[in-house]
Enzyme design. Structure first.
Site, PDB file in Angstrom:
ATOM      1  N   GLY A 105       0.831  -1.219   0.000  1.00 13.04           N
ATOM      2  CA  GLY A 105       0.000   0.000   0.000  1.00 13.04           C
ATOM      3  C   GLY A 105       0.853   1.251   0.000  1.00 13.04           C
ATOM      4  O   GLY A 105       0.493   2.275   0.587  1.00 13.04           O
ATOM      5  N   LEU A 127       1.463   3.485  -2.102  1.00 16.29           N
ATOM      6  CA  LEU A 127       0.990   4.726  -2.742  1.00 16.29           C
ATOM      7  C   LEU A 127      -0.209   5.314  -1.990  1.00 16.29           C
ATOM      8  O   LEU A 127      -0.810   6.281  -2.431  1.00 16.29           O
ATOM      9  CB  LEU A 127       0.596   4.460  -4.201  1.00 16.29           C
ATOM     10  CG  LEU A 127       1.703   3.874  -5.088  1.00 16.29           C
ATOM     11  CD1 LEU A 127       1.198   3.688  -6.513  1.00 16.29           C
ATOM     12  CD2 LEU A 127       2.946   4.770  -5.084  1.00 16.29           C
ATOM     13  N   GLN A 142      -2.335   6.755   1.633  1.00 12.42           N
ATOM     14  CA  GLN A 142      -2.226   7.979   2.441  1.00 12.42           C
ATOM     15  C   GLN A 142      -0.978   7.966   3.315  1.00 12.42           C
ATOM     16  O   GLN A 142      -0.235   8.938   3.363  1.00 12.42           O
ATOM     17  CB  GLN A 142      -3.477   8.129   3.313  1.00 12.42           C
ATOM     18  CG  GLN A 142      -3.518   9.446   4.058  1.00 12.42           C
ATOM     19  CD  GLN A 142      -4.382   9.397   5.308  1.00 12.42           C
ATOM     20  OE1 GLN A 142      -4.912   8.356   5.673  1.00 12.42           O
ATOM     21  NE2 GLN A 142      -4.520  10.517   5.962  1.00 12.42           N
ATOM     22  N   ASP A 191       2.485  -1.594  -4.529  1.00 18.84           N
ATOM     23  CA  ASP A 191       1.079  -1.181  -4.516  1.00 18.84           C
ATOM     24  C   ASP A 191       0.365  -1.888  -5.656  1.00 18.84           C
ATOM     25  O   ASP A 191       1.001  -2.383  -6.579  1.00 18.84           O
ATOM     26  CB  ASP A 191       0.957   0.347  -4.661  1.00 18.84           C
ATOM     27  CG  ASP A 191      -0.351   0.872  -4.081  1.00 18.84           C
ATOM     28  OD1 ASP A 191      -0.322   1.478  -2.996  1.00 18.84           O
ATOM     29  OD2 ASP A 191      -1.420   0.644  -4.698  1.00 18.84           O
ATOM     30  N   ILE A 192      -0.961  -1.894  -5.589  1.00 21.00           N
ATOM     31  CA  ILE A 192      -1.747  -2.557  -6.639  1.00 21.00           C
ATOM     32  C   ILE A 192      -1.754  -1.745  -7.932  1.00 21.00           C
ATOM     33  O   ILE A 192      -2.009  -2.261  -8.998  1.00 21.00           O
ATOM     34  CB  ILE A 192      -3.184  -2.848  -6.140  1.00 21.00           C
ATOM     35  CG1 ILE A 192      -3.889  -3.848  -7.046  1.00 21.00           C
ATOM     36  CG2 ILE A 192      -3.978  -1.566  -5.967  1.00 21.00           C
ATOM     37  CD1 ILE A 192      -5.121  -4.490  -6.436  1.00 21.00           C
ATOM     38  N   TYR A 250     -14.947  -1.789   8.907  1.00 23.73           N
ATOM     39  CA  TYR A 250     -13.558  -1.370   9.112  1.00 23.73           C
ATOM     40  C   TYR A 250     -13.117  -1.701  10.542  1.00 23.73           C
ATOM     41  O   TYR A 250     -12.036  -2.242  10.768  1.00 23.73           O
ATOM     42  CB  TYR A 250     -13.486   0.132   8.845  1.00 23.73           C
ATOM     43  CG  TYR A 250     -12.138   0.785   8.999  1.00 23.73           C
ATOM     44  CD1 TYR A 250     -11.108   0.539   8.101  1.00 23.73           C
ATOM     45  CD2 TYR A 250     -11.918   1.714  10.016  1.00 23.73           C
ATOM     46  CE1 TYR A 250      -9.894   1.194   8.219  1.00 23.73           C
ATOM     47  CE2 TYR A 250     -10.705   2.373  10.137  1.00 23.73           C
ATOM     48  CZ  TYR A 250      -9.693   2.095   9.236  1.00 23.73           C
ATOM     49  OH  TYR A 250      -8.497   2.741   9.360  1.00 23.73           O
ATOM     50  N   LYS A 262     -10.301  -4.184  11.963  1.00 26.22           N
ATOM     51  CA  LYS A 262      -9.178  -3.705  12.779  1.00 26.22           C
ATOM     52  C   LYS A 262      -9.050  -4.508  14.075  1.00 26.22           C
ATOM     53  O   LYS A 262      -7.944  -4.856  14.486  1.00 26.22           O
ATOM     54  CB  LYS A 262      -9.326  -2.208  13.081  1.00 26.22           C
ATOM     55  CG  LYS A 262      -9.076  -1.314  11.859  1.00 26.22           C
ATOM     56  CD  LYS A 262      -7.667  -1.492  11.306  1.00 26.22           C
ATOM     57  CE  LYS A 262      -7.322  -0.543  10.189  1.00 26.22           C
ATOM     58  NZ  LYS A 262      -6.074  -0.886   9.491  1.00 26.22           N
TER      59      LYS A 262
HETATM   60  N1  SER Z   1      -8.664   7.868   9.199  1.00 21.66           N
HETATM   61  C1  SER Z   1      -9.339   6.595   9.278  1.00 21.66           C
HETATM   62  C2  SER Z   1     -10.709   6.678   8.763  1.00 21.66           C
HETATM   63  O1  SER Z   1     -11.321   7.712   8.909  1.00 21.66           O
HETATM   64  C3  SER Z   1      -9.377   6.126  10.692  1.00 21.66           C
HETATM   65  O2  SER Z   1      -8.553   5.069  10.844  1.00 21.66           O
HETATM   66  O3  SER Z   1     -11.200   5.721   8.248  1.00 21.66           O
END
Ligand code: SER
Length: 319
Positions: free
Chosen positions: A8, A10, A12, A34-35, A139, A143
């Site tokens: 990853g 490329l 943030q 990166d992909i 998400y 995590k």
């Molecule tokens: N910055 C992330 C998001 O907003 C939080 O891990 O998804």
């Protein structure tokens, strides 16, 4: 940490992380993957890698002679809500591949968790390192599962896994995509370009944030930390500041006095934000490996605005 493969690269965090790692460990010692192809060269070794392809990941890490894996490829919170099954497959599939490759090649391992690993039943203020984690987003589910999986690989296989729970990250280089905290990046661009910003997060909604230079330093410091001092391994709470939209607007107004903010709240991202803590407690990271953030809100605002002005001017001259 001598030869580092980054997935990853490329994204943030990745796009700035590779520059930082290359300056500290040598250009040729950091393999960016990166992909997608980079729009311009990354300034060092680069390979295409889809993280769901474990075989290619293994081959690349082995051929490079990597001793460290930094697994950054993942979908952020708002995008993951749009495509939950895809998010599961990418976020969990990529992570388990990266852990397996690291186990096979005995690599030191880093991956970021997030404040998204917390949920509505988590204490909102002074959120402890070890606490209730019942997130309500895909998400967040990814995590929490990822934190547990990294702990598992450490206990079961002795793999040197390490990680932090990042808050919203703010940077003047790569724009985030599909996150809930992205408003705190967009607002600076709009402040310079239009002098006003319409926030999709409601006034009064607090979230933890951090400026990218502090985030990158935290990664390096944790990876270089003496393992004997680490009580925790993965998912250290780290944060530099907690603010809500009108406070970042007030900070911008110190430089652009006419700046205005209004609100058009996006219910999806607002609900995600409300399910996350207001302000987490980073004392375990401070005690166990000396975590420290240099930037508070006003210091970050000053730097963001100065850097973005230069960047936006350069871009407009080039177009
Ligand atoms: N910055 C992330 C998001 O907003 C939080 O891990 O998804």
């Amino acid at each position: 940490m001598k030869k580092i493969i980054v997935t990853g690269a490329l994204g943030q965090i990745g796009s700035e992380l590779i520059a930082k790692l290359r300056s500290e460990y040598g250009t040729d010692n950091v393999l960016a993957t990166d992909i997608r192809r980079p729009q311009s060269p990354t300034g060092g070794p680069f390979e295409i890698l889809d993280v769901t392809d474990a075989k290619r990941m293994h081959e690349l890490a082995k051929a490079f002679g990597a001793d460290t894996m930094m697994h950054m490829a993942a979908l952020l919170s708002a995008t993951a809500e749009e495509q939950p099954l895809f998010a599961w497959n990418l976020n969990m599939g990529g992570l388990v591949n990266a852990l397996e490759v690291s186990r096979e090649l005995n690599l030191q391992f880093f991956t970021p968790s997030s404040i998204g690993a917390f949920g509505p039943s988590t204490p909102k203020k002074g959120t402890p390192q070890d606490t209730l984690q019942r997130p309500t987003t895909m998400y967040g589910v990814n995590k929490v599962a990822g934190e547990l999986l990294c702990d598992y690989y450490f206990h079961k296989f002795g793999l040197d896994t390490r990680g932090v729970r990042f808050p919203g990250l703010i940077s003047n280089v790569a724009k985030p995509g599909g996150g809930t905290t992205d408003y705190a990046v967009d607002i600076y661009y709009k402040a310079i370009e239009e002098g006003k910003y319409t926030s999709y997060i409601a006034e009064g909604t607090y979230m933890d944030m951090m400026y990218m230079p502090d985030a990158l330093q935290a990664i390096v410091d944790l990876m270089e930390a003496d393992p004997a001092k680490l009580v925790h391994r993965n998912a250290f709470n780290v944060t530099a500041m907690s603010f809500e939209p009108s406070e970042i607007a007030a900070s911008i107004r110190k430089h652009i006095p006419t700046f205005e903010i209004d609100y058009a709240v996006d219910p999806v991202r607002q609900a995600i934000a409300e399910s996350w803590p207001d302000a987490i407690d980073a004392s375990a990271a401070m005690t166990e490996w000396g975590f420290k953030a240099e930037y508070d809100l006003d210091k970050m605002t000053e730097d963001m605005l100065a850097e973005l002005k230069v960047k936006l001017k350069r871009e407009s001259e080039a177009s």
